[in-house]
Design a protein around this motif. Structure first.
Motif, mmCIF file in Angstrom:
data_model
loop_
_atom_site.group_PDB
_atom_site.id
_atom_site.type_symbol
_atom_site.label_atom_id
_atom_site.label_comp_id
_atom_site.label_asym_id
_atom_site.label_seq_id
_atom_site.Cartn_x
_atom_site.Cartn_y
_atom_site.Cartn_z
ATOM 1 N N ALA A 120 -1.598 8.247 1.964
ATOM 2 C CA ALA A 120 -1.200 7.333 0.889
ATOM 3 C C ALA A 120 -2.040 6.061 0.896
ATOM 4 N N VAL A 121 -2.313 5.532 2.088
ATOM 5 C CA VAL A 121 -2.997 4.241 2.137
ATOM 6 C C VAL A 121 -4.487 4.371 1.828
ATOM 7 N N GLN A 122 -5.008 5.587 1.785
ATOM 8 C CA GLN A 122 -6.442 5.778 1.559
ATOM 9 C C GLN A 122 -6.860 5.631 0.107
ATOM 10 N N ARG A 123 -5.907 5.833 -0.816
ATOM 11 C CA ARG A 123 -6.291 5.802 -2.235
ATOM 12 C C ARG A 123 -5.413 4.826 -3.001
ATOM 13 N N ASP A 124 -6.040 4.038 -3.877
ATOM 14 C CA ASP A 124 -5.297 3.036 -4.626
ATOM 15 C C ASP A 124 -4.277 3.649 -5.579
ATOM 16 N N ASP A 125 -4.561 4.865 -6.055
ATOM 17 C CA ASP A 125 -3.661 5.462 -7.042
ATOM 18 C C ASP A 125 -2.535 6.260 -6.380
ATOM 19 N N THR A 126 -2.450 6.156 -5.045
ATOM 20 C CA THR A 126 -1.506 6.981 -4.297
ATOM 21 C C THR A 126 -0.514 6.115 -3.536
ATOM 22 N N LYS A 127 0.764 6.485 -3.609
ATOM 23 C CA LYS A 127 1.770 5.821 -2.777
ATOM 24 C C LYS A 127 2.470 6.880 -1.942
ATOM 25 N N TYR A 128 3.327 6.357 -1.069
ATOM 26 C CA TYR A 128 4.071 7.214 -0.148
ATOM 27 C C TYR A 128 5.549 7.166 -0.544
ATOM 28 N N SER A 129 6.255 8.227 -0.254
ATOM 29 C CA SER A 129 7.681 8.254 -0.582
ATOM 30 C C SER A 129 8.447 8.870 0.569
ATOM 31 N N LEU A 130 9.594 8.271 0.878
ATOM 32 C CA LEU A 130 10.423 8.755 1.984
ATOM 33 C C LEU A 130 11.758 9.208 1.392
ATOM 34 N N GLY A 131 12.308 10.296 1.934
ATOM 35 C CA GLY A 131 13.514 10.888 1.349
ATOM 36 C C GLY A 131 14.800 10.457 1.993
ATOM 37 N N THR A 157 17.465 10.183 -5.288
ATOM 38 C CA THR A 157 16.445 9.165 -5.013
ATOM 39 C C THR A 157 15.051 9.621 -5.447
ATOM 40 N N ALA A 158 14.799 10.931 -5.419
ATOM 41 C CA ALA A 158 13.476 11.421 -5.841
ATOM 42 C C ALA A 158 13.188 11.013 -7.285
ATOM 43 N N VAL A 159 14.194 11.125 -8.141
ATOM 44 C CA VAL A 159 14.007 10.779 -9.545
ATOM 45 C C VAL A 159 13.745 9.286 -9.688
ATOM 46 N N ALA A 160 14.514 8.472 -8.962
ATOM 47 C CA ALA A 160 14.328 7.027 -9.047
ATOM 48 C C ALA A 160 12.938 6.630 -8.540
ATOM 49 N N GLN A 161 12.543 7.166 -7.402
ATOM 50 C CA GLN A 161 11.228 6.819 -6.840
ATOM 51 C C GLN A 161 10.104 7.325 -7.741
ATOM 52 N N GLY A 162 10.282 8.526 -8.273
ATOM 53 C CA GLY A 162 9.271 9.054 -9.196
ATOM 54 C C GLY A 162 9.106 8.141 -10.403
ATOM 55 N N PHE A 163 10.221 7.693 -10.948
ATOM 56 C CA PHE A 163 10.170 6.820 -12.121
ATOM 57 C C PHE A 163 9.450 5.499 -11.823
ATOM 58 N N PRO A 213 0.819 -1.226 0.000
ATOM 59 C CA PRO A 213 0.000 0.000 0.000
ATOM 60 C C PRO A 213 0.849 1.270 0.000
ATOM 61 N N LEU A 214 2.110 1.140 0.434
ATOM 62 C CA LEU A 214 2.950 2.337 0.580
ATOM 63 C C LEU A 214 3.872 2.585 -0.604
ATOM 64 N N PHE A 215 4.454 1.485 -1.133
ATOM 65 C CA PHE A 215 5.523 1.670 -2.120
ATOM 66 C C PHE A 215 5.262 0.850 -3.379
ATOM 67 N N PRO A 216 5.794 1.280 -4.509
ATOM 68 C CA PRO A 216 5.720 0.439 -5.710
ATOM 69 C C PRO A 216 6.572 -0.817 -5.510
ATOM 70 N N MET A 217 6.237 -1.879 -6.214
ATOM 71 C CA MET A 217 6.866 -3.178 -5.969
ATOM 72 C C MET A 217 8.373 -3.148 -6.227
ATOM 73 N N GLU A 270 4.671 2.028 -12.512
ATOM 74 C CA GLU A 270 3.671 1.102 -11.965
ATOM 75 C C GLU A 270 2.283 1.732 -11.890
ATOM 76 N N GLY A 271 2.075 2.835 -12.577
ATOM 77 C CA GLY A 271 0.738 3.395 -12.716
ATOM 78 C C GLY A 271 0.264 4.284 -11.587
ATOM 79 N N VAL A 272 1.136 4.588 -10.664
ATOM 80 C CA VAL A 272 0.761 5.479 -9.561
ATOM 81 C C VAL A 272 0.503 6.885 -10.117
ATOM 82 N N LYS A 273 -0.515 7.557 -9.576
ATOM 83 C CA LYS A 273 -0.857 8.902 -10.053
ATOM 84 C C LYS A 273 -0.407 9.985 -9.092
#
Lengths: 454, 454
Positions: free
Chosen positions: B218-229, B116-122, B48-52, B127-130
């Motif tokens: 982040a966990v409330q919406r399927d199209d949303t993930k969380y990111s840590l810096g 890391t922001a660029v890598a996580q964004g990519f 629910p938090l991060f892309p696979m 994986e379809g996160v909005k």
């Protein structure tokens, strides 16, 4: 297809000489005049203000002037600077144009200003000068001279336009970090400052006033000279390291500009990029359009007169022939503080008269819109001054789309906006206004131009 | 002798893989635990938090993880970053030590965070996160994720620690320039925010609170993930591009570090520089000392406990074993906002336990003095966080002078200070104080650590 296209030059290709456009002009620029005699000034007249090497550069007609090794050594801290192709912006604009930009924001102070600060610092130190006085508006120049002064062991006194001193404490902190002394102008330290304060105790100051103060302090002590961050020939000369690198980088890109663009306050970042290309054209190279972009609130090239005028408000400087709004004209406050000067570099003014460059003016709201558009596409937040060049580049790219032509556009991204985020905050809050200058004040200032035959 | 010695890598030498120190450790780090069951979490718990792809990287023991071409393409906007020899600083310190620094301040946001922001964004975009939610303290991380989100077409919501939101409007403006939404935390948007505000309506917020808010959203919406810096393994992994480049650049310099130094908040810029070198040592390479430098006001490594703890104040995150001051500990306000986190990266904590790194803490006045000294010698004004590394490098160089040894020191200059000049202003005005944390609060926070067998 890679979206990031960056052309980097190896350090070994850092230019070995500056390019002097005076060598190639079909008609020489008008001489600088002594305000008392009305006669051309000689080196001795300028000696109280500048080191001799700088004075000789000011009047030189040599095509190339070698960059001292000590200056190149400092340049290498951040030079050669990158040149990018703005492919993401091209895509966002859906334009057939190819947009390139030279990025000067990687310098220690975030703008192109150290290119001449380092050179002037070096020449002063070599000739035994101990202290340099200067003025600064938003602080780009003052912080750059402070940086250079620190490296060459010089004391730096900066007279900072009072309104900026109060509103932009961060560039002041940058000057102090580099060990410079920063004074709000008008100040009680000088006769010209005291005269202004007697009449206008709440004066916000202006570049013209701050120049008077710095010049006055410089001539009082033998160990002190004065330094200017734009306008004069030698300053523009030092900035040509930008264009010299850009020529080599455009060559790497296998491209040549059809349109060259820079923002203009005093004219130095613009000249630094475009003069080397204009030189190639004057020596038989390809033709191109060259666009100087200025703020509509301080429209020196588009609304000023080409005339002899003082560089300062207190009339302590020699007379130079330039596009001017009149030395008593005080531009309204707007966010591109680096573009708030009543005059324009004599060489830029001269090239405009010769038809080698064109000029246009924009209001600040449209300029910030362009800057945000650029930042969102390319990832770099431009300084408010540079946003003027960005706006013109975008407009030219949109023209190419309308006309269905694939022209090559190159502009100078002269600095980053990290010190100027307050302006972006105002922009997003809808607080930016399209500020008009005072027409009546302009007419008065132009009517008061010194009576010199042009 | 040239005073500027800069080692630049050609773009063709941009690293093709990140280095994963987990592959080379003599003892694996402790697993992440589910707070409910106390059992190690699996990929599904984190989904629910991060892309696979990010989850797999978090637990990977592969030595090298390829950097996707799309990420390398964005890296090339500012990478490879320069590595300098600080010859002017060496001279000013009169030290026989050779001081090198890797400079990450040339990135679009002025720090190492975009690595890391660029890598996580990519990975999120692929994986379809909005939408991505995150927290930010001083704003370095939030602005970097905003930059990356813009490039990959992601909506970014940033929960910014309220005191920074109010005191640092410029990094907020930077986030908005890149199109992100920035919310003061604690906010009314989340249950965890509302709970804090109910008890402390004037709460200044903290990173721990902001993390709770971002995770909750982040966990409330399927199209949303969380990111840590920072902190997490995959973040540290992405930062190793710094050290991989530095290894190649030290090779160009024909040198190898005896002492490696980085500042530590969550630990990512430190790890990014040092892990690849530690990897070489673990695979039989040369030995060296590795120093993590932290603020005395938030002394995670030097005064915290190595224990399982929550990453956030609201206890929504899994439990990680790390050096911690306790998740309820609120560090006092000091100027290196990027170093105000109650925990330390589990991998950094683990390497500290294994004796591979040492730690020290400094007060902020001495840290700013070091930063000014560095700026005056080298011409670059460091971020307050990076000043901690500068201070340690200077101290090590002075030790070398006392001992008469010529060691090679390499530190990470993780960002420029152009957004932080207010702190320098305070420093020059004598307003900076050596802030002590609250001993009683620390004891309480440590006593409240969750009861997990270590």
């Amino acid at each position: 297809m890679d979206e990031t296209v960056k052309y980097t030059l190896d350090e070994s290709r850092l230019p070995e000489a500056w390019y002097n456009v005076a060598a190639d002009l079909p008609e020489p620029p008008a001489p600088v005049l002594h305000p008392g005699t009305g006669q051309p000034v000689g080196p001795d007249d300028l000696a109280p203000l500048f080191p001799m090497e700088v004075i000789l550069q000011e009047v030189s007609t040599d095509e190339r002037i070698p960059i001292p090794e000590e200056v190149r050594d400092v340049y290498r801290l951040w030079r050669p600077t990158p040149l990018y192709r703005a492919r993401r912006l091209e895509k966002a604009l859906d334009t057939p144009a190819r947009i390139f930009y030279k990025y000067e924001g990687v310098s220690p102070t975030g703008s192109h200003k150290p290119n001449t600060a380092v050179a002037q610092g070096f020449y002063n130190a070599r000739e035994g000068v101990k202290r340099i006085t200067t003025e600064t508006g938003a602080g780009q120049w003052g912080s750059s001279l402070a940086f250079a002064g620190q490296l060459f062991g010089l004391e730096i006194d900066v007279y900072m336009v009072r309104i900026s001193y109060q509103q932009k404490p961060y560039r002041r902190a940058l000057m102090e970090t580099f060990g410079a002394r920063c004074v709000a102008s008008p100040s009680e330290e000088t006769a010209s400052g005291r005269a202004i304060l007697a009449e206008h105790p709440d004066s916000n100051g202006s570049l013209g006033i701050a120049i008077s103060e710095a010049v006055e302090m410089a001539v009082q002590r033998d160990d002190t000279k004065y330094s200017l961050g734009s306008v004069l020939n030698h300053v523009l000369l030092h900035q040509t390291v930008i264009g010299e690198e850009a020529i080599a980088q455009m060559d790497l890109a296998d491209a040549y500009p059809d349109v060259l663009i820079g923002c203009t306050g005093g004219g130095s970042n613009f000249a630094g990029l475009v003069f080397p290309f204009i030189g190639q054209k004057l020596r038989g190279g390809a033709d191109m359009r060259v666009i100087a972009v200025e703020p509509a609130a301080c429209p020196t090239l588009t609304r000023g007169e080409l005339a002899y005028d003082f560089g300062d408000t207190g009339h302590l400087t020699p007379l130079v022939k330039m596009h001017t709004l009149g030395s008593t004209f005080v531009p309204p406050g707007f966010h591109a503080g680096g573009l708030r000067y009543h005059g324009m570099a004599p060489l830029v003014s001269h090239l405009h008269k010769l038809g080698l460059i064109e000029a246009r003016a924009y209001h600040q709201t449209q300029v910030f819109e362009a800057g945000v558009r650029f930042a969102r596409a390319e990832g770099i937040v431009p300084a408010p001054e540079a946003n003027h060049a960005v706006k013109a580049a975008i407009d030219e790219a949109l023209r190419c789309r309308e006309e269905g032509v694939s022209e090559t556009i190159l502009f100078n991204l002269s600095g980053h906006g990290h010190f100027d985020m307050a302006a972006y905050t105002d922009h997003f809050a809808g607080k930016l206004e399209d500020i008009e200058y005072d027409e009546a004040e302009l007419a008065t200032a132009l009517a008061a131009l010194p009576p010199v035959a042009v």
